[in-house]
Design an enzyme around this catalytic site. Structure first.
Site: not given
Lengths: 529, 85
Positions: A58, A99, A275
């Protein structure tokens, strides 16, 4: 067969733990009690992810975060776009690069440390592979990330992919495909790297079979439900999804979001988007790997199919159906929500599945015209390479490799039905996709819905247009690829729960093997006489 | 969609050693050399004289590398988009 909530005496001092309904759902924020990953049962059995490393591919992980630092695996972390062995998330004013840290918290946030929440596999190690914060992606960056330290990293979690705009058809390029093949064949000392993929955020406008990562046989594609079992508004659906976990996705109630770690030592209740699905699943797989470190990448998929539960998942668009061997599936949720307790119990006694074989069952190469008036129906009758060395008798994945062009790609609709009558939607309508040039070129539409079935017989492909205006097209190729085992995968497995899918599948296999043995002996008797 | 090309090249060499890779790169005007963590003799060469991204391929630099007998295969890396979910 559900346990009472009060039976679960998991008590953690982490402030967000009571809000992590995806771990233990007691009805928080109008949720449905009991609709969770059932991690409590796995934890009670002692499985918390010890000895397992998960890589979050990520934008990096805040490895200074008090809830992550202890479990951070610095040695296995890297950034291939800037050659940085200490890939800390790059600062932006809007914390755009949070994230990876949020995903990491869902897998490996430490327990009982009075910080944020608790990871699904709170004793596992988490590595950060930063690859999403440079201006563009290249095949080398992807391939290098996906093949980073495959003997140290067990599970790679990815919550990204081609743009989910409902008009993109894209997937791994050549080097990345080679890296994934290398991973499943040589990773984890030959047991195979476990790739977990969040299936997509494109909602009803998109189809995750158009995402070559999510629809790959080598990745476990995971979708997400919200806390009351409904679909998230951004959920895409497709036949390659194997199972589901949870995310936010419909409600304004902040507590219906996913609680996890956030940048710079913070916590959040609002990790949104699909996600979260992949790291949650990665955590469940980490618990299973602790229960049985010898599980291969295929074993993990078999365990997912056999232990996932419909639970109280509800999809307004697609009905739950049963395939030819009685396994229940849904076009969006796959075989249901992962059940960590059931998975670790089955993993502990699991005997690795037999060798996998690949059979090109048949191919139609003559151009076929497609019109809006009526459907194009094609059939391939196959013996699944019976009598040959690559006979594929018990299915795992099935691919329809298709080349098709049309005046509007988004209005195309592909359905495939197996010999036992299981219908898979290979491609749904994508109203935003107005492509009339590229089409699909040898695109491998994959379905997991025929898992365990006997592929011998006639397969049917229906191709049509849905949508208001008349369209035209040409189907140039349909090649049917069968992937599965020659011998029954569950016949030697130990059954402890006679209500389980394994018990049902094993009984089915025993009956079929007996029938075929009787048939063979009758044939030889007749021949002798 | 318009294709976008980068200043990075995937190069497969006969000799998979790092020294050989650096030697080829230096002789052919490439500045960055990094081994791809899997496969045999796979390296990423970076050329600082080419823009990081542009819509035109660098055929000259590719051929320059392909002429080298120590080189098996060369492909210029395309840039594409991936999104967080």
């Amino acid at each position: 067969g559900y346990r009472r909530i009060s039976d679960i005496d998991v008590d953690m001092n982490d402030p967000l733990f009571s809000k992590q309904w995806y771990l233990i759902n007691t009805g928080q924020a109008d949720g449905t009690p009991g609709l969770d990953l059932n991690v409590a049962e796995a934890w009670e059995l002692g499985y918390t992810g010890k000895g397992v490393t998960i890589a979050i591919m990520d934008d990096g992980i805040d490895y200074l975060h008090p809830d992550l630092a202890e479990n951070y695996n610095a040695e296995a972390s890297y950034d291939f776009s800037s050659n940085d062995p200490y890939p800390y998330p790059r600062y932006t004013d809007d914390w755009f690069n949070s994230h990876g840290t949020r995903c990491a918290g869902e897998v490996s946030a430490a327990a009982n440390d009075n910080v944020c929440g608790v990871g699904v596999a709170y004793s596992s190690k988490v590595a950060g592979i930063r690859m999403l914060d440079q201006p563009f992606m290249t095949d080398i960056i992807e391939a290098s990330s996906i093949s980073h330290m495959p003997q140290t990293i067990d599970i790679y979690s990815a919550s990204w992919g081609p743009t989910d705009d409902g008009k993109t058809v894209d997937g791994p390029r050549e080097l990345t495909l080679q890296a994934m093949a290398d991973g499943v064949n040589k990773g984890r000392n030959g047991k195979g790297s476990i790739y977990v993929w969040a299936s997509g955020d494109g909602g009803s406008y998109d189809d995750c079979n158009c995402d070559g990562y999510a629809s790959s046989m080598w990745t476990i594609s995971i979708n997400s439900a919200i806390n009351d079992g409904r679909t998230a508004l951004y959920d895409e659906s497709c036949s390659s999804t194997l199972a589901s976990t949870f995310s936010n996705g419909r409600k304004r109630n902040p507590e219906a979001g996913v609680a996890t770690t956030d940048l710079y030592g913070n916590c959040t209740l609002r990790h949104s988007g699909t996600s979260a699905a992949a790291p949650e699943a990665a955590g469940v797989f980490a618990l299973s790997l602790e229960a049985n470190p010898n599980l291969t990448w295929r074993d993990m998929q078999h365990l997912s199919v056999l232990t996932s539960k419909r639970n109280q998942l509800h999809d307004e668009v697609h009905r739950w159906r049963r395939n030819g061997v009685g396994l229940e599936f849904n076009h969006l949720f796959g075989y249901g929500v992962l059940d960590a307790g059931a998975m670790v119990k089955l993993a502990k006694d699991w005997k690795t599945v037999p060798e996998r074989f690949h059979c090109i069952a048949g191919s139609i190469q003559e151009p076929q015209t497609i019109t809006s008036e009526d459907k194009l129906v094609l059939t391939i009758t196959t013996d699944a390479c019976e009598g040959k060395a690559n006979f594929a008798r018990y299915l795992e994945h099935v691919q329809a490799v298709i080349t098709v062009n049309s005046t509007r790609r988004g209005d195309l609709n592909l359905n495939m039905t197996s010999p036992t009558g299981t219908k898979s939607i290979l491609l749904s309508r994508r109203p935003r996709d107005d492509d009339s040039k590229v089409g699909f070129d040898k695109w491998p539409f994959m379905t997991t819905h025929t898992w365990g079935e006997d592929p011998r017989g006639t397969w049917t492909l229906e191709v049509g247009f849905t949508g208001g205006t008349a369209q035209k097209g040409v189907l140039k190729e349909w090649t049917l690829m069968l992937h599965g085992t020659q011998s029954a995968p569950y016949i030697d497995q130990i059954v402890r729960d006679y209500q389980s899918k394994l018990a049902m599948s094993k009984k089915e296999e025993l009956e079929e093997e007996l029938d075929e043995a009787v048939e063979r002996s009758l044939k030889s008797l007749l021949k002798e006489n | 969609e318009e294709r976008v090309y980068t200043n990075e090249f995937l190069v497969q060499l006969q000799d998979s050693g790092e020294a050989a890779a650096k030697e080829v790169a230096a002789e052919r005007g490439f500045t960055g050399v990094r081994k791809v963590p899997f496969g045999e003799g796979l390296y990423q060469f970076t050329h600082s004289g080419i823009p990081k991204t542009r819509q035109r391929r660098s055929i000259h630099h590719k051929r320059h590398l392909e002429k080298d007998p120590r080189v098996i295969h060369v492909s210029q890396q395309e840039a594409f988009e991936r999104r967080k979910r």
